[in-house]
Design a protein around this motif. Structure first.
Motif, mmCIF file in Angstrom:
data_model
loop_
_atom_site.group_PDB
_atom_site.id
_atom_site.type_symbol
_atom_site.label_atom_id
_atom_site.label_comp_id
_atom_site.label_asym_id
_atom_site.label_seq_id
_atom_site.Cartn_x
_atom_site.Cartn_y
_atom_site.Cartn_z
ATOM 1 N N VAL A 127 0.851 -1.197 0.000
ATOM 2 C CA VAL A 127 0.000 0.000 0.000
ATOM 3 C C VAL A 127 0.883 1.243 0.000
ATOM 4 C CG1 VAL A 127 -1.937 -1.128 1.146
ATOM 5 C CG2 VAL A 127 -0.181 -0.029 2.527
ATOM 6 N N GLY A 128 0.282 2.362 -0.373
ATOM 7 C CA GLY A 128 0.980 3.636 -0.307
ATOM 8 C C GLY A 128 1.844 3.962 -1.513
ATOM 9 N N LEU A 129 1.687 3.225 -2.606
ATOM 10 C CA LEU A 129 2.457 3.540 -3.805
ATOM 11 C C LEU A 129 2.048 4.904 -4.349
ATOM 12 C CD1 LEU A 129 2.288 0.110 -5.647
ATOM 13 C CD2 LEU A 129 4.248 1.064 -4.440
ATOM 14 N N GLU A 130 2.983 5.573 -5.005
ATOM 15 C CA GLU A 130 2.710 6.879 -5.593
ATOM 16 C C GLU A 130 3.287 6.945 -6.992
ATOM 17 O OE1 GLU A 130 4.357 9.910 -3.100
ATOM 18 O OE2 GLU A 130 3.174 9.312 -1.353
ATOM 19 N N ALA A 131 2.656 7.747 -7.844
ATOM 20 C CA ALA A 131 3.224 8.007 -9.165
ATOM 21 C C ALA A 131 4.614 8.606 -8.964
ATOM 22 C CB ALA A 131 2.331 8.959 -9.951
ATOM 23 N N GLY A 132 5.563 8.132 -9.748
ATOM 24 C CA GLY A 132 6.943 8.587 -9.621
ATOM 25 C C GLY A 132 7.831 7.633 -8.848
ATOM 26 N N ARG B 26 3.562 5.085 -13.232
ATOM 27 C CA ARG B 26 2.788 6.135 -13.902
ATOM 28 C C ARG B 26 1.305 6.053 -13.572
ATOM 29 N NH1 ARG B 26 6.564 9.520 -14.460
ATOM 30 N NH2 ARG B 26 8.165 8.964 -15.944
ATOM 31 N N ASP B 27 0.775 4.841 -13.453
ATOM 32 C CA ASP B 27 -0.662 4.664 -13.249
ATOM 33 C C ASP B 27 -0.909 3.785 -12.036
ATOM 34 O OD1 ASP B 27 -1.217 5.958 -15.763
ATOM 35 O OD2 ASP B 27 -0.666 4.080 -16.750
ATOM 36 N N LEU B 28 -1.805 4.230 -11.179
ATOM 37 C CA LEU B 28 -2.240 3.441 -10.030
ATOM 38 C C LEU B 28 -3.689 3.048 -10.261
ATOM 39 C CD1 LEU B 28 -0.726 5.724 -7.260
ATOM 40 C CD2 LEU B 28 0.200 3.561 -8.094
ATOM 41 N N ALA B 29 -4.002 1.805 -9.973
ATOM 42 C CA ALA B 29 -5.376 1.329 -10.153
ATOM 43 C C ALA B 29 -5.899 0.824 -8.814
ATOM 44 C CB ALA B 29 -5.411 0.212 -11.188
ATOM 45 N N HIS B 30 -7.124 1.157 -8.529
ATOM 46 C CA HIS B 30 -7.750 0.738 -7.273
ATOM 47 C C HIS B 30 -9.121 0.157 -7.588
ATOM 48 C CE1 HIS B 30 -4.596 3.006 -5.282
ATOM 49 N NE2 HIS B 30 -4.893 4.021 -6.064
ATOM 50 N N ARG C 35 -2.102 -3.946 -9.550
ATOM 51 C CA ARG C 35 -1.557 -3.805 -10.899
ATOM 52 C C ARG C 35 -1.169 -2.346 -11.128
ATOM 53 N NH1 ARG C 35 -5.276 -7.694 -10.607
ATOM 54 N NH2 ARG C 35 -4.837 -9.671 -11.663
ATOM 55 N N VAL C 36 0.113 -2.132 -11.344
ATOM 56 C CA VAL C 36 0.667 -0.788 -11.423
ATOM 57 C C VAL C 36 1.177 -0.537 -12.844
ATOM 58 C CG1 VAL C 36 2.420 0.747 -10.464
ATOM 59 C CG2 VAL C 36 1.383 -0.992 -9.011
#
Length: 130
Positions: free
Chosen positions: A83-88, A110-114, A122-123
């Motif tokens: 958890v806590g992933l961020e773009a970049g 680049r893309d976060l999916a929830h 899946r990132v």
């Protein structure tokens, strides 16, 4: 509840396919080394199993000044416990059971999916290939 059991089985199955390993780190700032070169500093976010997928084999060309860059879009699958992933954020593949060419590759998130019933995180990532 039946849904909880199904979701747990789906997540276990998704994780069973994660036979690669990666590290995720987040840039926190910049400094310089003894020679005055700019050095990016990072903090660790995650280290563990993952799976690299390429949903389509299409790359996009980007021009930065006079530099020609080919940006490849991929997906990295991580356990739902991440958890806590961020773009970049930066993902580096550290081991791969079936594709040794993946080891050492670096991707930028680049893309976060929830979604409510996901079996894997899946990132969307890009890799600069030239």
């Amino acid at each position: 509840m039946v849904l909880d059991a199904l979701l747990a089985r789906g997540r276990a199955a998704a994780e069973a396919l994660m036979v690669d390993a990666c590290e995720v780190r987040r840039p926190t700032g910049e400094g310089s080394d003894d020679d005055g070169n700019v050095v990016v500093t990072y903090e660790p976010v995650y280290s563990g199993k993952c799976r690299v997928q390429q949903p389509n084999a299409q790359a996009a060309q980007q021009d930065a000044g006079e530099d020609y860059m080919l940006m490849l879009r991929l997906e990295v699958h991580l356990p739902m416990s991440v958890v806590g992933l961020e773009a970049g954020d930066e993902i580096t593949v550290t081991a791969s059971q079936h594709d040794l060419d993946l080891v050492g590759r670096r991707f930028v998130v680049r893309d976060l999916a929830h979604k409510s019933h996901a079996t894997a995180r899946r990132v969307g990532v890009t890799e600069r290939t030239s």
